[in-house]
Design a protein around this motif. Structure first.
Motif, PDB file in Angstrom:
ATOM      1  N   LEU A   1       0.846  -1.195   0.000  1.00  0.00           N
ATOM      2  CA  LEU A   1       0.000   0.000   0.000  1.00  0.00           C
ATOM      3  C   LEU A   1       0.885   1.250   0.000  1.00  0.00           C
ATOM      4  O   LEU A   1       1.929   1.282   0.655  1.00  0.00           O
ATOM      5  CB  LEU A   1      -0.897  -0.004   1.244  1.00  0.00           C
ATOM      6  CG  LEU A   1      -2.023  -1.049   1.253  1.00  0.00           C
ATOM      7  CD1 LEU A   1      -2.517  -1.305   2.670  1.00  0.00           C
ATOM      8  CD2 LEU A   1      -3.179  -0.596   0.361  1.00  0.00           C
ATOM      9  N   VAL A   2       0.461   2.262  -0.728  1.00  0.00           N
ATOM     10  CA  VAL A   2       1.210   3.521  -0.738  1.00  0.00           C
ATOM     11  C   VAL A   2       1.049   4.184   0.628  1.00  0.00           C
ATOM     12  O   VAL A   2      -0.058   4.264   1.158  1.00  0.00           O
ATOM     13  CB  VAL A   2       0.708   4.446  -1.865  1.00  0.00           C
ATOM     14  CG1 VAL A   2       1.410   5.788  -1.814  1.00  0.00           C
ATOM     15  CG2 VAL A   2       0.924   3.783  -3.234  1.00  0.00           C
ATOM     16  N   LYS A   3       2.151   4.616   1.187  1.00  0.00           N
ATOM     17  CA  LYS A   3       2.141   5.200   2.524  1.00  0.00           C
ATOM     18  C   LYS A   3       2.263   6.720   2.467  1.00  0.00           C
ATOM     19  O   LYS A   3       2.644   7.268   1.436  1.00  0.00           O
ATOM     20  CB  LYS A   3       3.292   4.626   3.342  1.00  0.00           C
ATOM     21  CG  LYS A   3       3.309   3.092   3.430  1.00  0.00           C
ATOM     22  CD  LYS A   3       2.033   2.541   4.036  1.00  0.00           C
ATOM     23  CE  LYS A   3       2.122   1.051   4.330  1.00  0.00           C
ATOM     24  NZ  LYS A   3       2.351   0.206   3.126  1.00  0.00           N
ATOM     25  N   ILE A   4       1.939   7.351   3.595  1.00  0.00           N
ATOM     26  CA  ILE A   4       2.105   8.805   3.668  1.00  0.00           C
ATOM     27  C   ILE A   4       2.839   9.179   4.951  1.00  0.00           C
ATOM     28  O   ILE A   4       2.750   8.497   5.968  1.00  0.00           O
ATOM     29  CB  ILE A   4       0.764   9.557   3.603  1.00  0.00           C
ATOM     30  CG1 ILE A   4      -0.088   9.304   4.853  1.00  0.00           C
ATOM     31  CG2 ILE A   4      -0.011   9.169   2.351  1.00  0.00           C
ATOM     32  CD1 ILE A   4      -1.276  10.253   4.952  1.00  0.00           C
ATOM     33  N   ASN A   5       3.580  10.264   4.860  1.00  0.00           N
ATOM     34  CA  ASN A   5       4.282  10.808   6.024  1.00  0.00           C
ATOM     35  C   ASN A   5       3.735  12.185   6.352  1.00  0.00           C
ATOM     36  O   ASN A   5       3.422  12.964   5.473  1.00  0.00           O
ATOM     37  CB  ASN A   5       5.785  10.935   5.724  1.00  0.00           C
ATOM     38  CG  ASN A   5       6.495  11.697   6.837  1.00  0.00           C
ATOM     39  OD1 ASN A   5       6.643  11.197   7.942  1.00  0.00           O
ATOM     40  ND2 ASN A   5       6.882  12.941   6.567  1.00  0.00           N
ATOM     41  N   ALA A   6       3.662  12.470   7.656  1.00  0.00           N
ATOM     42  CA  ALA A   6       3.305  13.819   8.108  1.00  0.00           C
ATOM     43  C   ALA A   6       4.497  14.413   8.850  1.00  0.00           C
ATOM     44  O   ALA A   6       5.105  13.749   9.693  1.00  0.00           O
ATOM     45  CB  ALA A   6       2.089  13.763   9.028  1.00  0.00           C
ATOM     46  N   ASN A   7       4.836  15.639   8.520  1.00  0.00           N
ATOM     47  CA  ASN A   7       5.898  16.350   9.242  1.00  0.00           C
ATOM     48  C   ASN A   7       5.307  17.119  10.405  1.00  0.00           C
ATOM     49  O   ASN A   7       4.272  17.767  10.271  1.00  0.00           O
ATOM     50  CB  ASN A   7       6.578  17.364   8.318  1.00  0.00           C
ATOM     51  CG  ASN A   7       7.343  16.711   7.196  1.00  0.00           C
ATOM     52  OD1 ASN A   7       7.843  15.596   7.350  1.00  0.00           O
ATOM     53  ND2 ASN A   7       7.440  17.398   6.079  1.00  0.00           N
ATOM     54  N   ILE A   8       5.977  17.032  11.533  1.00  0.00           N
ATOM     55  CA  ILE A   8       5.607  17.907  12.634  1.00  0.00           C
ATOM     56  C   ILE A   8       6.896  18.546  13.134  1.00  0.00           C
ATOM     57  O   ILE A   8       7.981  18.191  12.695  1.00  0.00           O
ATOM     58  CB  ILE A   8       4.908  17.152  13.785  1.00  0.00           C
ATOM     59  CG1 ILE A   8       5.815  16.050  14.343  1.00  0.00           C
ATOM     60  CG2 ILE A   8       3.594  16.565  13.306  1.00  0.00           C
ATOM     61  CD1 ILE A   8       5.260  15.371  15.580  1.00  0.00           C
ATOM     62  N   GLY A   9       6.768  19.475  14.044  1.00  0.00           N
ATOM     63  CA  GLY A   9       7.983  20.063  14.577  1.00  0.00           C
ATOM     64  C   GLY A   9       7.813  21.526  14.839  1.00  0.00           C
ATOM     65  O   GLY A   9       7.057  22.216  14.165  1.00  0.00           O
ATOM     66  N   ASN A  10       8.506  21.962  15.840  1.00  0.00           N
ATOM     67  CA  ASN A  10       8.502  23.380  16.161  1.00  0.00           C
ATOM     68  C   ASN A  10       9.513  24.068  15.262  1.00  0.00           C
ATOM     69  O   ASN A  10      10.116  23.465  14.386  1.00  0.00           O
ATOM     70  CB  ASN A  10       8.847  23.573  17.635  1.00  0.00           C
ATOM     71  CG  ASN A  10      10.174  22.915  17.970  1.00  0.00           C
ATOM     72  OD1 ASN A  10      10.806  22.294  17.107  1.00  0.00           O
ATOM     73  ND2 ASN A  10      10.596  23.042  19.196  1.00  0.00           N
ATOM     74  N   SER A  11       9.687  25.335  15.461  1.00  0.00           N
ATOM     75  CA  SER A  11      10.738  26.043  14.743  1.00  0.00           C
ATOM     76  C   SER A  11      11.198  27.133  15.669  1.00  0.00           C
ATOM     77  O   SER A  11      10.765  27.227  16.817  1.00  0.00           O
ATOM     78  CB  SER A  11      10.202  26.645  13.456  1.00  0.00           C
ATOM     79  OG  SER A  11       9.544  27.849  13.737  1.00  0.00           O
ATOM     80  N   ALA A  12      12.087  27.966  15.200  1.00  0.00           N
ATOM     81  CA  ALA A  12      12.594  29.036  16.076  1.00  0.00           C
ATOM     82  C   ALA A  12      11.485  30.008  16.449  1.00  0.00           C
ATOM     83  O   ALA A  12      11.582  30.703  17.455  1.00  0.00           O
ATOM     84  CB  ALA A  12      13.723  29.775  15.370  1.00  0.00           C
ATOM     85  N   VAL A  13      10.430  30.049  15.669  1.00  0.00           N
ATOM     86  CA  VAL A  13       9.417  31.082  15.900  1.00  0.00           C
ATOM     87  C   VAL A  13       8.358  30.686  16.926  1.00  0.00           C
ATOM     88  O   VAL A  13       7.941  31.491  17.738  1.00  0.00           O
ATOM     89  CB  VAL A  13       8.758  31.490  14.564  1.00  0.00           C
ATOM     90  CG1 VAL A  13       7.629  32.475  14.798  1.00  0.00           C
ATOM     91  CG2 VAL A  13       9.789  32.100  13.641  1.00  0.00           C
TER      92      VAL A  13
END
Lengths: 604, 604
Positions: free
Chosen positions: B210-222
């Motif tokens: 099955l084709v998979k998906i990724n989600a990005n999370i994360g804070n940043s300097a702001v």
């Protein structure tokens, strides 16, 4: 009649951000004023970007809008000067045209023109003029409108931007009026332009032109009011709808349509059988050629530019749908299927197709041959019923052409990605390259609430393959009636699909806007990035949610990387490096003279 | 240390509507419990629909979630029983790992396990086990998980549902553990599964799955806080994210990651150079192999499952970007480009690639070879810089395989539709069919605010062509940081793209869900239609906006046509007709016994 309420509905007016209305006068027709939108950029060195403008006078600050008067009927003079038409009294409006509602709730349009119709055998339709070798003002207008001054812009770009795969479409470097005439004469493009739609700003639908999009509006038995419909049309064209279909089925149906047509600068399409059904009390088995014919004439006189006609739903096709997972999902298609079954005879639309052509020709109403047997789910895609109907539509296309009419063909619907191209290929083959006009298609059935996206994927692909106009789908598809926000999201999604298709086809100038926006992005001209986007307000709002300060509009960073490190700035260094040589730049960087990374005071 | 705040963040728990958690025990490994979601339908005759379940224990009502303890480390026993690993003290956590913030603002995870690492030359990675002919528990787990009991479901469907075009992918009718082993051994699939991620529910990334998906999370300097990040992960997997990348770059970076990994049932990916950059005060020119190596080990010990490593950005490639419209847009790519320019030498990632492999192998961290030179706009797509890097990634793939590591390859970015397939074809050719993992691609640049859609179009297409995992893009892309709603919209959009790709590739069971939903739609089982959709709450909400009454949930009509006329009901008549013959049914319809059109009492 003293209870009549004729309010002036509020409609949205005013230019889009940083945008001005420009009118161009073609050399070959000095009386024409062809509108386009010009987006001004903040960098003085950057040329303004011209984009196709569907918004009509509503975004022209110098025009006073009065929806009770309707738009100026500039085009009526073009029709009259060509000749071959007569003004006449027209069919009297009857109570049944508005669903027999009490006159106290009627809202007739206060400024309806007398209708025109063609007389004799001289050319009336754009197709007939084109075949006669005559370039009409509509064709000149369309040529100028499609070009968007791209000669100047492409000269500025100094390179060929297009490298697409057109799948047999032949997009010229520049559009000339003669090119438009040829495309119309071959039936490869239509200019939907009822001679009674004097308010129209003509446009072309064909695969050698920009891919167009349609937005459906309309009330239903459950909700909606007439005034909302006019604003829905204005709202839809503000965001880029090239045509609008009025699918109203409730009361005041005649008057609603009149208000919309009189205020519409874009072609209006309808499905006349919806109103015919209202006239027979809603029983499909009571439909007849007589009531249908009466409805066609009523709408021809009002200025509707194209009709969806489900003449391809033949008696013999109906049993082919018996084993489908979701049967017949087109309203018009199912009406005709029930009629054929009950009467046990061939569809009256099919049998009277020649008569229909004769009526529509007199007003130059274009055919949109309906796909009443389109699949309602992926499982039913490309089946025998769907393709049998498409073959019939091909047969009808040739009849309509012989009768002098303009024709486009409607297509599905619900189709998984790997079956999309077969639809396009078969349509081109069966229908002699008449323009294809598809609904989506939706590439999966599992995402109600997101069907603008499931269908936007299919729309972009089929647009690339050659579909000339894409009928939008809103997030409410399958679930409810779209509101204002849904209409906007649907239109923007389809502008994305249409533009992506133009890029992939190799439209010679489509990438100008992408490149201008990308350059603005790279140079951190935030306001330009917003203003060049399809939806400036949303882009700016999203930016402000993370970085609301006005200073951040000119900040040389974005919220993804923050102020401390920005990937984009390195390219300037690389450019310097390419010029100055590696050693010199290496020394410079080591000396810290051009650090990309600076202390993050804002965040401390 | 008495100022330490260690709250228990609230995370979203509980099943999705009408859904139950089912655990399946594979025959070949009775101790495994493979989760799947089963959707119950309202019609007793309709079988429950099993769907792939990324949500982990958070949707299991029988599990008590305590994010301070983290999830159960079931998988640690599988790793220990295979042997070849040792538990050890691990690298001491240093102040710099968390950006040198004061200890009073640190939020260390209270239940960190001691790390494991491979010892000696016995197999450690899934790739090595697969090549040694050994089927691991992870492979058995993945096989069961991918199958979703589709043998039973397909038997019920009684027909072959799949007819796709796979472009050379070879999707088997059923997935066996041996099939998984073969795919992993050939490098065509990876099971990202750090031996220190005991909380993991293993999954496979490969074009025959099955084709998979990724989600990005994360804070940043702001902006952003640590607690939000854990909930973001839980929220992303609730809607279907198969893996999650933690792209945090701010403070508390070590601790944030620890909280996320300890609570994550899905593979976690990172870009280690982001943290390495923090450790050198944010100056890319101060990056070194030593600090990078230290960061790799730190993250290997924490249990990160895959690392994006931009080792393909070589010194010689950098000048190829000089004439680009938007230069280098990858953060990691631009860091390495600046480092190469400043040092005037080859990238330390490239030079130390063998050393990197040796470290990652010991923990079975998979490579995600980064595309640091991906195009940032349509104008730069498929250019010399992008393809030169891809060729280098092919070379590195073979080195990593020789070292026993699992590898996938990252891809663009911004690519118009007609240039997408060339990316896929070249990737397969250069990288020996290692899984491709792409960001979108965005098929036009003109719609900031809607880049989940511009990229969803490209993602569906490249997924169809063979991309194994699609990295999501949210509506905030290019503009700001995604909030909770943006993450959900991004994930749902990419579930659509991935599923559309599965359908088009001819996945043997993908259409089961479409067909179940379409059948529910056709039979007006509204609740079933909502519950089978990717986002039941939104579907129901949209329906209720037009037809809020509870009775309408069972109404045999929808708001598009209203209660008076419904196109779908005709099919039942057609089915009767097909059975009983034309004459009889014609008589019946004329007698009015089964009129589709009934007086609209609700609307009067």
């Amino acid at each position: 009649m003293d209870n009549i309420i004729t309010p002036t509905p509020k409609v949205t007016t005013g230019p889009l951000p940083a945008s001005g209305k420009v009118y161009v006068t073609p050399d070959s027709a000095p009386d024409l004023r062809v509108p386009l939108r010009e987006i001004e950029l903040s960098a003085p060195s950057e040329p303004r970007v011209r984009v196709y403008d569907t918004t009509g006078p509503y975004t022209d600050s110098s025009v006073t809008i009065d929806v009770r008067q309707g738009l100026a009927r500039t085009r009526r003079a073009w029709v009259l000067e060509r000749g071959g038409v007569e003004e006449y009294d027209g069919r009297p409006i009857q109570a049944i045209d508005n669903g027999n509602v009490k006159s106290s709730v009627l809202q007739p349009f206060p400024n309806t023109p007398r209708p025109l119709r063609g007389v004799g055998a001289v050319p009336i339709t754009q197709f007939e003029w084109a075949r006669a070798g005559v370039i009409t003002k509509e064709m000149i207008y369309v040529a100028e409108r499609e070009n968007l001054g791209r000669k100047v812009a492409l000269d500025l770009a100094k390179e060929r931007l297009a490298d697409g795969e057109s799948f047999g479409a032949a997009l010229p470097e520049f559009i000339t009026p003669e090119f438009v005439r040829q495309e119309v004469a071959m039936g490869r493009a239509i200019i939907p332009a009822n001679i009674n739609h004097g308010e129209l700003e003509p446009m072309a639908i064909g695969r050698n032109f920009l891919v167009k999009i349609n937005a459906n509006i309309g009330n239903s038995a459950v909700s909606s009011s007439m005034e909302e419909e006019v604003e829905k049309m204005v709202w839809a064209i503000r965001w880029g709808a090239d045509t609008v279909m009025d699918l109203s089925t409730g009361r005041n149906i005649h008057d609603t349509r009149e208000w919309i047509v009189r205020n519409s600068p874009v072609p209006i399409g309808t499905v006349p059988i919806y109103q015919a059904l209202e006239k027979v009390g809603g029983d499909p088995t009571k439909l007849s050629w007589e009531v249908y014919r009466d409805t066609l004439i009523e709408q021809c006189e009002q200025g509707v530019d194209y009709f969806t006609i489900h003449a391809g739903v033949r008696l013999a096709h109906v049993p082919l749908t018996a084993k489908r997972l979701t049967g017949i999902v087109s309203r018009g298609g199912s009406m005709m299927a029930q009629w054929c079954l009950t009467e046990h005879r061939e569809s009256f639309l099919y049998e009277h197709f020649g008569d229909i052509c004769d009526i529509m020709r007199k007003y130059d109403v274009s055919f949109s041959l309906g796909d009443g047997l389109r699949p309602g789910c992926n499982a039913d895609a490309n089946d025998a019923a769907q393709f049998a109907e498409l073959e019939t539509l091909g047969e009808l296309t040739k009849i309509a052409w012989d009768k002098g009419c303009q024709v486009m063909i409607e297509g599905p619907g619900h189709v998984p990605m790997h079956k999309i191209k077969a639809n396009m290929d078969k349509q081109l083959r069966e229908c002699g390259e008449a323009p294809f006009y598809t609904l989506g298609p939706l590439v999966t059935d599992i995402a109600p609430g997101y069907d603008h996206i499931t269908s936007g994927i299919g729309a972009a692909m089929i647009g690339w393959f050659g579909t000339a106009m894409l009928c939008y789908v809103t997030p409410k598809e399958h679930l409810g009636l779209p509101d204002r926000d849904d209409v906007k999201v649907g239109v923007i999604t389809y502008k994305i699909a249409a533009h992506a298709a133009d890029l992939a086809k190799g439209h010679p100038a489509a990438r100008l806007r992408d490149d201008a926006l990308s350059k603005a992005r790279f140079e951190f001209r935030w306001k330009d990035q917003f203003n060049l986007s399809l939806d400036p307000a949303t882009a700016e709002k999203f930016h402000d949610e993370t970085m609301p300060k006005e200073a951040h509009k000119t900040a040389h960073f974005c919220s993804m990387c923050g102020p401390k490190f920005c990937s984009m700035r390195i390219t300037q260094d690389i450019r310097d490096y390419a010029k100055k040589g590696m050693d010199e730049m290496s020394a410079k960087f080591k000396a810290g003279g051009n650090a990309l990374y600076v202390p993050d005071k804002a965040a401390d």
